[in-house]
Design an enzyme around this catalytic site. Structure first.
Site, mmCIF file in Angstrom:
data_model
loop_
_atom_site.group_PDB
_atom_site.id
_atom_site.type_symbol
_atom_site.label_atom_id
_atom_site.label_comp_id
_atom_site.label_asym_id
_atom_site.label_seq_id
_atom_site.Cartn_x
_atom_site.Cartn_y
_atom_site.Cartn_z
ATOM 1 N N LYS A 101 0.896 -1.411 0.224
ATOM 2 C CA LYS A 101 0.016 0.081 -0.131
ATOM 3 C C LYS A 101 0.756 1.138 0.188
ATOM 4 O O LYS A 101 0.568 2.366 -0.683
ATOM 5 C CB LYS A 101 -1.085 -0.060 1.326
ATOM 6 N N GLU A 107 -3.080 7.678 7.176
ATOM 7 C CA GLU A 107 -3.525 8.694 6.479
ATOM 8 C C GLU A 107 -4.918 9.318 7.016
ATOM 9 O O GLU A 107 -5.582 8.699 7.863
ATOM 10 C CB GLU A 107 -3.712 8.261 5.009
ATOM 11 N N GLU A 157 -5.803 1.736 -3.418
ATOM 12 C CA GLU A 157 -5.016 0.838 -3.643
ATOM 13 C C GLU A 157 -5.455 0.095 -5.189
ATOM 14 O O GLU A 157 -6.455 0.451 -5.318
ATOM 15 C CB GLU A 157 -5.181 -0.482 -2.568
HETATM 16 P P1 ADP Z 1 -8.106 -3.827 1.624
HETATM 17 O O1 ADP Z 1 -7.051 -3.912 1.170
HETATM 18 O O2 ADP Z 1 -8.319 -4.413 3.070
HETATM 19 O O3 ADP Z 1 -9.099 -4.005 0.659
HETATM 20 P P2 ADP Z 1 -8.514 -0.818 1.416
HETATM 21 O O4 ADP Z 1 -7.152 0.107 1.630
HETATM 22 O O5 ADP Z 1 -8.949 -0.964 0.140
HETATM 23 O O6 ADP Z 1 -8.067 -2.128 2.079
HETATM 24 O O7 ADP Z 1 -9.446 -0.298 2.402
HETATM 25 C C1 ADP Z 1 -10.671 -1.000 2.750
HETATM 26 C C2 ADP Z 1 -11.925 -0.150 3.236
HETATM 27 O O8 ADP Z 1 -11.405 0.689 4.038
HETATM 28 C C3 ADP Z 1 -11.941 0.635 1.912
HETATM 29 O O9 ADP Z 1 -12.997 -0.057 0.880
HETATM 30 C C4 ADP Z 1 -12.798 1.957 2.528
HETATM 31 O O10 ADP Z 1 -14.178 1.631 2.510
HETATM 32 C C5 ADP Z 1 -12.390 2.138 3.741
HETATM 33 N N1 ADP Z 1 -11.190 2.889 3.810
HETATM 34 C C6 ADP Z 1 -9.951 2.707 3.452
HETATM 35 N N2 ADP Z 1 -9.054 4.099 3.446
HETATM 36 C C7 ADP Z 1 -9.994 5.275 3.984
HETATM 37 C C8 ADP Z 1 -9.697 6.374 4.191
HETATM 38 N N3 ADP Z 1 -8.816 7.022 4.186
HETATM 39 N N4 ADP Z 1 -10.834 7.006 4.640
HETATM 40 C C9 ADP Z 1 -11.883 6.466 4.724
HETATM 41 N N5 ADP Z 1 -12.432 4.872 4.399
HETATM 42 C C10 ADP Z 1 -11.155 4.537 4.030
HETATM 43 MG MG MG Z 2 -9.516 -2.697 -0.856
#
Ligand code: ADP
Ligand code: MG
Ligand code: ADP
Length: 664
Positions: free
Chosen positions: A116, A200, A289
């Site tokens: 990430k 973040e 991501e």
């Molecule tokens: P994973 O690899 O587990 O899918 P992600 O980085 O895609 O992890 O995040 C999973 C979920 O968390 C996303 O679908 C979103 O709903 C929420 N999310 C991630 N980052 C943020 C953020 N900075 N602010 C708000 N929600 C977030």
């Molecule tokens: Mg994801």
């Protein structure tokens, strides 16, 4: 085109890949574990190779065994599906060395996007909008607190190696950061063997919106618009749709172009997904991501674009040039997908295993004003085991607009009949009818906001009550007539009498006349005409009530017959008014007091035992963690108590309903 490929996966995605291969005339080889020896994918593939025990680490995650199977069968390429080895750069590299094509992106792209932090840096360099925050690693709690304060609360603490919803915490204060930092670090170390952390900003009113991209080995790449996946529980998607109700054409184009820019920066040459978090407040979008594989929810994109993404992946892996031009792509209508999980929506979505005693999915094709597509990898009689993901099917519907797609989805869910395990159909069906979801004003907190105390079913509307009552009565009366009980002094074929339908404890007195394929009833002050072709033995009851089409289903459960429609699921009995009066006077049976026992809700593995003998435990506190179907479930105390006995340890397997801990 390839002549023969191997599919290194199982379940519905393996079946999905086989379907496209058949259409293209490509032969398929499936690999399978012990648990999958009699699976639908094994039956459908041209060849099947057994690769080991049920645990994924001994079969689907074992690259050596998969490569052996490729050699043994002469397959030219491997499709990894999703999960398992699909995002493993070493696996892609090994295939390359062995001169076996990987039906996915190049290893370099997988690696660059696998982490990430590094993918966020790459995205920023490619001009993609990223979440404000600290781009480096965080070394300790003090630094985490300092950086969080700088970013401004709320913040999100994330594991760089995270995935599948693991290794993420939201923090609203210094104290949250202190707890969250430690928790994420431990979880990441456990799940990924890598405890690098970054922080973040938490985006307010967050929506999860992702862009589908498709590239080739000649430098071409297009975007196939977006999917909205904001309906999540435990950070796992449950309902997805395309397009998103939030995006306007301009934002869509910007997000699409940024996704393509990022893909080009890593020479992306297959199907991939660039995930964004989008603020519902101002439509600001930020890169999250990139998933370098086919996505679970890819069918909604296929439904609105008419593109078969698996076919495109095969063509690109074979070296063909992408034949789709960006300008040719148009959004046609609206598509929605429900993930049907083997889980109990009434008990916090705990995984449920067992044999599928009945499995009648809705028919594919036209339904009402829309269309139905079913992606499933199971059949009636199959065993849902604890070894793999609890998703058993994806129900996809398409219509000319969002309401049509949702109406069709709800109607199709009414026609989806499963017995033998718990399933989440009543839950997703309830969401389809829920006002806020219908309005499109959703965020990733939707399930928590709308079902704060979990799901306990929904109450039937007056129209729905009439559907349930008339179906139950018709079925009962038909059986009664068959049994020769119907000998009231009726003229002709009509069977007329007073009945009481008891739905979930509530009594509905009805005057009922049974005809051939139709019935007339008086429920309270309203009169209804039912028309149906239902015959005894059918679990699905379809008909029209006063001209409106509906479907309900009957479920034979241990404690009697249950009836379902949308989010309503209730035990049902039909009886004479005299018997109904007796029932009404019966005292309600008191439930046995189980609060002193901690019982395993499913077979699995005890990951940790978090209490000791003699310890005082408060209601709601975690007692132990049981892992099943890849999910860790915290088992909590129902009431305050002092630990009297502990019957299982970390590392030991448990059966369903096994008593793990007893309180004094
Ligand atoms: P994973 O690899 O587990 O899918 P992600 O980085 O895609 O992890 O995040 C999973 C979920 O968390 C996303 O679908 C979103 O709903 C929420 N999310 C991630 N980052 C943020 C953020 N900075 N602010 C708000 N929600 C977030
Ligand atoms: Mg994801
Ligand atoms: P998507 O965005 O497509 O939902 P997920 O991150 O939820 O992506 O994962 C996609 C599929 O891969 C799901 O079936 C999920 O259960 C599975 N999966 C996710 N992480 C892992 C993992 N570490 N090992 C095996 N399967 C995984």
């Amino acid at each position: 085109m390839f002549e023969k490929i191997l599919i290194a996966n199982r379940g519905e995605i393996a079946v999905r890949v086989i379907k496209t291969c058949r259409r293209l005339g490509v032969k398929t080889v499936i690999v399978y574990s012990d648990a999958d020896a009699a699976s639908m994918a094994v039956e459908m593939a041209d060849e099947a190779v057994h690769i080991g025990a049920s645990a994924a680490s001994e079969s689907y995650l074992d690259a050596d065994k998969i490569i052996d199977a490729v050699r043994q069968t002469g397959a030219q390429a491997v499709h990894p599906g999703f999960g398992f080895l699909s995002e493993n750069p070493e696996f892609a590299r090994r295939l390359e060395k062995e001169k076996i094509a990987f039906i996915g992106p190049n290893a370099h792209a997988i690696e660059a996007m696998g982490d990430k932090i590094s993918s966020k840096k790459l995205a920023a360099e490619a001009g993609v909008s990223t979440v404000p925050g600290h781009m480096g690693l965080i070394d300790d709690t003090a630094q985490a607190i300092k950086i969080s304060a700088e970013i401004g609360y709320p913040v999100m603490i994330k594991a760089s190696a995270g995935g599948g919803g693991k290794g993420i915490r939201v923090a609203y204060s210094d104290a949250d950061v202190e707890d969250g930092y430690r928790a994420v670090k431990a979880e990441a170390q456990n799940a990924f063997g890598d405890d690098r952390i970054f922080i973040e900003k938490f985006i307010l009113e967050p929506r999860h919106i992702e862009i589908q991209v498709m590239g080739d080995k000649h430098g071409n790449c297009v975007y196939l618009f977006e999917r909205e996946c904001s309906i999540q529980r435990r950070n796992q998607k449950v309902i997805e749709e395309a397009p998103s109700p939030l995006l306007d054409a301009q934002t869509r184009k910007k997000m699409g172009e940024q996704a393509v820019a990022l893909s080009k920066a890593v020479n992306y040459d297959s199907a991939g997904t660039v995930e964004f978090v989008v603020s519902g407040k101002d439509k600001g979008f930020y890169f999250l991501e990139m998933n370098t594989r086919l996505q679970v929810e890819h069918p909604v994109t296929e439904m609105i674009t008419g593109v078969d993404l698996v076919e495109q992946m095969l063509r690109s892996a074979y070296g063909e040039k992408l034949s789709i031009k960006q300008d040719d792509l148009k959004i046609k209508g609206w598509a929605i997908e429900s993930r049907v999980y083997a889980e109990d929506p009434y008990r916090n979505f705990l995984p449920s295993i067992g044999r599928l005693k009945r499995f009648y999915p809705p028919l594919e094709g036209k339904l009402g004003a829309g269309t139905v597509r079913m992606d499933s990898g199971v059949r009636e009689g199959d065993e849902i085991s604890m070894f793999y993901d609890p998703m058993i099917a994806k129900l996809v519907t398409h219509g000319k607009d969002r309401d049509t797609a949702l109406d069709t989805q709800a109607a199709a869910l009414d026609r989806f009949h499963i017995e033998g395990i718990q399933d989440n159909i009543p839950f997703v069906a309830a969401v389809m009818d829920e006002a806020r979801f219908r309005s499109g004003n959703i965020t990733t907190a939707y399930i928590k906001d709308e079902f704060p105390d979990g799901f306990s079913g929904v109450e039937a509307t007056t129209a729905q009550e009439a559907y349930l009552v008339s179906a139950a009565l018709y079925a009962h009366a038909l059986r009664a007539r068959r049994a020769g009980e119907a000998q009231a002094g009726n003229a002709g074929d009509w069977f007329q009498t007073d009945w009481v339908v008891i739905l979930g404890g509530k009594q509905y007195p009805v005057y009922f006349e049974l005809g051939k394929g139709e019935a007339f009833l008086k429920l309270g002050k309203s009169k209804h005409t039912l028309v149906t072709a239902w015959v005894p033995g059918n679990n699905l009851f379809e008909g029209t009530l006063d001209g409106a089409a509906f479907a309900v289903s009957f479920h034979q459960k241990k404690n009697g017959l249950h009836i379902r429609h949308r989010g309503v699921a209730k035990p049902v009995t039909v009886c004479s008014p005299r018997l109904a009066e007796l029932y009404a006077r019966l005292p309600e049976k008191e439930a046995a007091d189980m609060s002193k026992l901690i019982i395993s809700p499913m077979p699995g593995l005890v990951v940790s035992m978090d209490v000791a003998l003699g310890q005082e435990v408060k209601a709601g506190e975690g007692v132990c963690v049981v892992e099943a179907m890849k999910m860790q479930n915290i088992i909590r105390a129902e009431a305050d108590g002092k630990v009297k006995t502990i019957n299982v340890d970390a590392g030991s397997p448990v059966a369903a309903d096994e008593i793990m801990v007893e309180f004094e």
